[in-house]
Design an enzyme around this catalytic site. Structure first.
Site, PDB file in Angstrom:
ATOM      1  N   GLY A 534       0.374  -0.909   0.004  1.00 61.33           N
ATOM      2  CA  GLY A 534       0.622  -0.382   0.318  1.00 61.33           C
ATOM      3  C   GLY A 534       0.969   1.075   0.316  1.00 61.33           C
ATOM      4  N   GLY A 536       0.707   5.128   1.045  1.00 57.87           N
ATOM      5  CA  GLY A 536       0.070   6.144   2.002  1.00 57.87           C
ATOM      6  C   GLY A 536       0.969   7.875   2.466  1.00 57.87           C
ATOM      7  N   SER A 538       2.367   9.011   4.727  1.00 63.55           N
ATOM      8  CA  SER A 538       3.765   8.800   5.447  1.00 63.55           C
ATOM      9  C   SER A 538       4.518   8.018   4.266  1.00 63.55           C
ATOM     10  CB  SER A 538       3.803   8.451   6.239  1.00 63.55           C
ATOM     11  OG  SER A 538       3.106   6.886   6.827  1.00 63.55           O
ATOM     12  N   GLY A 539       4.300   6.854   3.351  1.00 63.56           N
ATOM     13  CA  GLY A 539       5.192   6.348   2.833  1.00 63.56           C
ATOM     14  C   GLY A 539       4.776   5.059   2.100  1.00 63.56           C
ATOM     15  N   VAL A 541       4.362   1.052   1.799  1.00 59.36           N
ATOM     16  CA  VAL A 541       4.624  -0.426   2.414  1.00 59.36           C
ATOM     17  C   VAL A 541       5.050  -1.217   1.865  1.00 59.36           C
ATOM     18  CG1 VAL A 541       3.485  -1.265   4.343  1.00 59.36           C
ATOM     19  CG2 VAL A 541       2.865   1.217   3.870  1.00 59.36           C
ATOM     20  N   ASP A 651      -4.256  10.777  13.201  1.00 58.27           N
ATOM     21  CA  ASP A 651      -4.307   9.823  11.810  1.00 58.27           C
ATOM     22  C   ASP A 651      -5.884   8.784  11.799  1.00 58.27           C
ATOM     23  OD1 ASP A 651      -5.133  10.248   9.361  1.00 58.27           O
ATOM     24  OD2 ASP A 651      -3.151  10.293   8.748  1.00 58.27           O
TER      25      ASP A 651
END
Ligand SMILES: *[C@@H]1O[C@H](CO)[C@@H](O)[C@H](O)[C@H]1NC(C)=O
Ligand SMILES: *[C@@H]1O[C@H](CO)[C@@H](O)[C@H](O)[C@H]1NC(C)=O
Ligand SMILES: *[C@@H]1O[C@H](CO)[C@@H](O)[C@H](O)[C@H]1NC(C)=O
Ligand SMILES: *[C@@H]1O[C@H](CO)[C@@H](O)[C@H](O)[C@H]1NC(C)=O
Ligand SMILES: *[C@@H]1O[C@H](CO)[C@@H](O)[C@H](O)[C@H]1NC(C)=O
Ligand SMILES: *[C@@H]1O[C@H](CO)[C@@H](O)[C@H](O)[C@H]1NC(C)=O
Ligand SMILES: *[C@@H]1O[C@H](CO)[C@@H](O)[C@H](O)[C@H]1NC(C)=O
Length: 814
Positions: A534, A536, A538-539, A541, A651
């Site tokens: 995935g 997002g 934040s980065g 995965v 979040d």
């Protein structure tokens, strides 16, 4: 009036209970069966009869305590002993108990045994535990003999009258409370020593390792291994040669309180405190030249006086972790051995790296010594002495020391020939100027504003909202209520029993697995970041498998503005967090610009991907949904209230809720708000302040951010969980539209939950359930969601009370 017998007995036992409590609060003894509770840590304290020592729970940071003995006199509590130095307990429900069967046991709030006085043995015929005037916490048996004493297991301090035996080991208490790298104990030669002990090396640096035992005024053949510190400030030991003793500068002055402590800088000091000023001053120090303490500048680092003790890296090396010399320096080059890469040797005069010699050869030429280092791949450099022709090739460069004195030693550092060393800057800092501890709570900066448009109603938002709500209303009311009612009777027994709460495990604070990984290791584990799970804000995965075959999710963080050191300090906190509803963080990597997290791999992927998947391959049933709502609440409650450092998630949304094979929720990405850039420009704030649709109004109004922002987001999440619809997608576009639509929905729901009418619940709940849900629970959850979505954050419940409400509704419907 004569009280009846049972009442009389009850009164007596109450009185004896009170007696026990008051004795615990003010006396020096603890009776079998009684305990000290953490809630009363300020009053539940044992005190020695002369009042000089106290013993009880000591707060080390916000929610974490150790059970310790301290000098009550000192202006600031001076800890002299701790039962659980490396494994603090929570601020709630932790308790120290002297059991009736004799052992003294420290339990954490989930009843895990953190420490017990006598290991797994059973002390027999115990009379009581007592804090003596010497600062010794003892357990006595009925004949008055001491059967256990804290003096036998010192931490970093020896008190007057305490014996130093063959088993005694002092280890310093570091700021991060990780065990220090230094040890004070009797060496294998029965010599009282200071030892630098890290995985790669372990060597004695006091007494001076370059002298013979006799030159150090020690006796080598006395294997008695017994030492002690006197009240007079004299340290005696069986290995001290005749008449030689270590004395405090104020030795023999009466009435001085003393302690001998191995400090985090690896030096052993005696401290004195006289009555009037109540401040500790150093009255003896084992090592007067700090650079002779090994490991001070870490691997490859060099210690020198300029004029204070200072560390620097040799040419070709840079500091591994700026701000922490313990980690030393790392090479900026890689010397490949097989290609016979040409090397050069850089001469560092007046410098020595003590120990780690591959061999010692005498009487050879400089060229021969150099060649032996060239052909040996593992040789990092060599030390050569002109005249004697002694040659010491080094396998590792530890304990570097530079000193422009007579005893000249010269090290020749092996570097690739391609490296131009004349222009490499050499970092250096004062080594005895440690960074302050970084163990504080997340304090969101106050008054940060984001260009969030003013909340206003738009026609567009209005129409979408009407569409949404009329869509739900259109469902056949009677049918749904009937099915729900029937379901309530037929299926209610299957609901998850609330005993789960009690039986739940996984509340351990400390982690044994948390570690640092190299980028190479993680590249290998993820097969060069092949399988992306995935992506997002934040980065990305990636899926990976560690060497021990644990499947993991490796998260490559972007926008991490925190320095390496801060990053690690923050991770030190979130890495300890362990709860069954929080995705575990197993470790991290912080190399160059790379910042990666190694997290628990959770099988079923995110709640969002199941809930909002158009294919509806998996439909969560009511039991699973209720359990997800409860689990997420428990996880957040743990973050907000229970863990050592309170953490605000910032979040909370279905993407960040992972589901395992049993559909047990695990919250992920907690603690990221602290790692990512959140200070500075408003642009950066969008990175951190949460996700459209889930953000609380205080992000707009500029109020300080508290845990209540998570409560708000939880409210949205729960509504989505029940309805199966994504709110942020109902009003396309701006935050304001989503927000105003949500406000209207909340207003309507608030009205409904207060009213008597019931059919609306069935309309709200996801139609995929075909009415198979628990009406009572659904109503409770909706009511809860409405209260979580209050605009005034003070009116929102805490996550703890959310958990309580859900649990009691679960219980009520059983
Ligand atoms: C305890 O403290 C008092 C007052 O400071 C002092 O007079 C006394 O000697 C101390 N006792 C011990 C054992 O140090
Ligand atoms: C006691 O602790 C406070 C705060 O940590 C510090 O400012 C103060 O200097 C300390 N006092 C003494 C006597 O060490
Ligand atoms: C108390 O301990 C001492 C020393 O271990 C032992 O000799 C004595 O028998 C014990 N007394 C009782 C009543 O157990
Ligand atoms: C420095 O690094 C060492 C080793 O990683 C660690 O144990 C220690 O806590 C760090 N010190 C600080 C002040 O961060
Ligand atoms: C050993 O004792 C002698 C005599 O007291 C003293 O001169 C010498 O400095 C001592 N050596 C060390 C290494 O402390
Ligand atoms: C060893 O040290 C102990 C304690 O200091 C002392 O009583 C004993 O005489 C010493 N033995 C020898 C052989 O020096
Ligand atoms: C090495 O760097 C210095 C300074 O930048 C420069 O003057 C020198 O010519 C360089 N030497 C080589 C061999 O490149």
């Amino acid at each position: 009036m004569v009280p009846s017998l049972p009442r009389y007995l009850a009164t007596v036992s109450l009185l004896s209970f009170l007696a026990l409590v008051s004795s615990a609060a003010s006396w020096d003894t603890l009776q079998p069966g009684s305990s000290l509770a953490i809630e009363a840590y300020q009053s539940d304290i044992l005190q020695s009869t002369d009042g000089n020592f106290s013993c009880g729970f000591y707060r080390i940071y916000d929610n974490a305590f150790t059970f310790s003995v301290w000098y009550s006199e000192a202006a600031n509590k001076t800890i002299v002993w701790s039962a659980n130095r490396d494994r603090p307990v929570h601020s709630r429900r932790s308790v120290l108990t002297l059991l009736k069967d004799g052992n003294m046991v420290l339990t954490d709030y989930d009843d895990t045994i953190v420490w017990q006085a006598d290991g797994d043995n059973h002390l027999k015929n115990v009379q009581h535990a007592q804090l003596l005037d010497t600062g010794n916490l003892v357990i006595k048996n009925t004949s008055g003999s001491i059967v256990w004493q804290s003096f036998d297991s010192p931490t970093d301090t020896i008190l007057p009258t305490q014996r130093i035996t063959a088993a005694t080991e002092l280890v310093p208490t570091t700021q991060s409370r990780a065990p220090g790298n230094y040890i004070f104990r009797f060496s294998d030669l029965s010599v009282l020593s200071l030892i630098y002990d890290v995985p790669d090396v372990s060597d004695i640096y006091w007494p001076n390792p370059d002298n013979s035992v006799y030159d150090n005024n020690r006796s080598r053949y006395n294997s008695t291994r017994l030492g002690s510190l006197g009240n007079n400030g004299i340290l005696a030991s069986s290995d001290f040669a005749d008449g030689i003793l270590l004395k405090a500068s104020d030795a023999a002055v009466p009435g001085i309180k003393r302690r001998l402590t191995l400090d985090p800088d690896g030096n052993l000091r005696m401290y004195s405190m006289s009555d009037p000023d109540r401040v500790w001053s150093v009255s003896m120090v084992a090592i007067s030249q700090p650079c002779t303490i090994h490991g001070l500048c870490g691997e490859n680092g060099i210690c020198h006086y300029s004029p204070t003790p200072t560390c620097s890296c040799p040419p070709g090396y840079v500091m591994t972790n700026p701000g922490n010399w313990t980690e030393g320096c790392m090479a900026t080059f890689e010397l490949s051995c097989h290609d016979q890469e040409p090397v050069q040797f850089v001469k560092l005069p007046h410098t020595d790296f003590w120990g780690s010699d591959q061999k010692r050869v005498l009487g050879i030429s400089f060229e021969a010594c150099r060649d032996s280092c060239i052909i040996d791949c593992s040789c990092k450099g060599f030390q050569y002495q002109q005249g004697t022709g002694s040659c010491y090739p080094k396998a590792l460069l530890f304990n570097g020391k530079s000193c422009a004195t007579a005893n000249v030693r010269t090290i020749y550092l092996k570097l690739p020939a391609r490296l131009n060393v004349s222009d490499t800057p050499i970092p250096q800092t004062n080594v005895l100027d440690p960074a302050p501890p970084r163990l504080y709570c997340d304090q969101m900066s106050r008054g940060v504003r984001h260009p969030f448009p003013d909340v206003q109603e738009t026609d567009d938002g209005e129409s979408k909202w009407i569409y949404f709500f009329s869509f739900i209303v259109a469902i056949a009311v009677v049918e749904v209520s009937f099915i729900a009612f029937a379901w309530f009777f037929v299926f209610r027994k299957e609901l998850r029993p609330s005993e789960m709460w009690a039986a739940e495990e996984g509340y351990k604070v400390m982690t044994s697995h948390f570690r640092r990984y190299s980028y190479k290791e993680l590249a290998k584990a993820t097969r060069e970041f092949r399988v992306e799970l995935g992506r997002g804000r934040s980065g990305a995965v990636y899926k990976g498998v560690l060497e021990d075959e644990r499947p993991v999710a490796v998260k490559k963080l972007k926008n991490v503005s925190r320095g390496k050191e801060e990053f690690q300090a923050e991770l030190g906190i979130i890495g300890r967090i362990n709860h069954m509803n929080l995705a575990r963080i197993w470790g991290f990597c912080s190399e160059g610009s790379h910042r990666l997290l190694v997290c628990e791999y959770v099988e079923n992927r995110s709640l969002a991907s199941i809930l909002f998947n158009d294919q509806k391959t998996i439909v969560l049933d009511w039991k699973q949904r209720f359990n997800i709502a409860l689990g997420v609440a428990k996880g957040l409650a743990y973050l907000h209230h229970e863990c050592l450092e309170w953490v605000i998630h910032c979040d909370v949304k279905p993407e960040n809720i992972l589901l395992d094979t049993d559909f047990e929720p695990k919250i992920t990405d907690f603690g990221l708000a602290k790692l990512l850039n959140r200070a500075g420009s408003s642009q950066n704030m969008t990175q951190v302040r949460g996700t459209v649709g889930y953000i609380a109004p205080e992000w707009v109004s500029g109020l300080p951010i508290t845990a209540k922002v998570d409560v708000y987001s939880y409210g949205v999440l729960v509504l989505e969980l029940l309805s199966g619809a994504r709110f942020s997608e109902l009003a396309v576009g701006s935050d304001a539209e989503v927000y105003s639509m949500l406000r209207k929905l909340v207003t309507v729901l608030a009205d409904k939950v207060e009213g008597q009418e019931e059919s609306w619940v069935g309309e709200f709940v996801d139609q995929e359930l075909s009415g198979q849900f628990n009406y009572f629970q659904a109503r409770t959850v909706l009511k809860l969601a409405v209260s979580c979505l209050q605009e005034d954050r003070n009116k929102r419940p805490t996550m703890e009370s959310v958990v309580q409400t859900l649990l009691s509704s679960d219980e009520a419907s059983n």
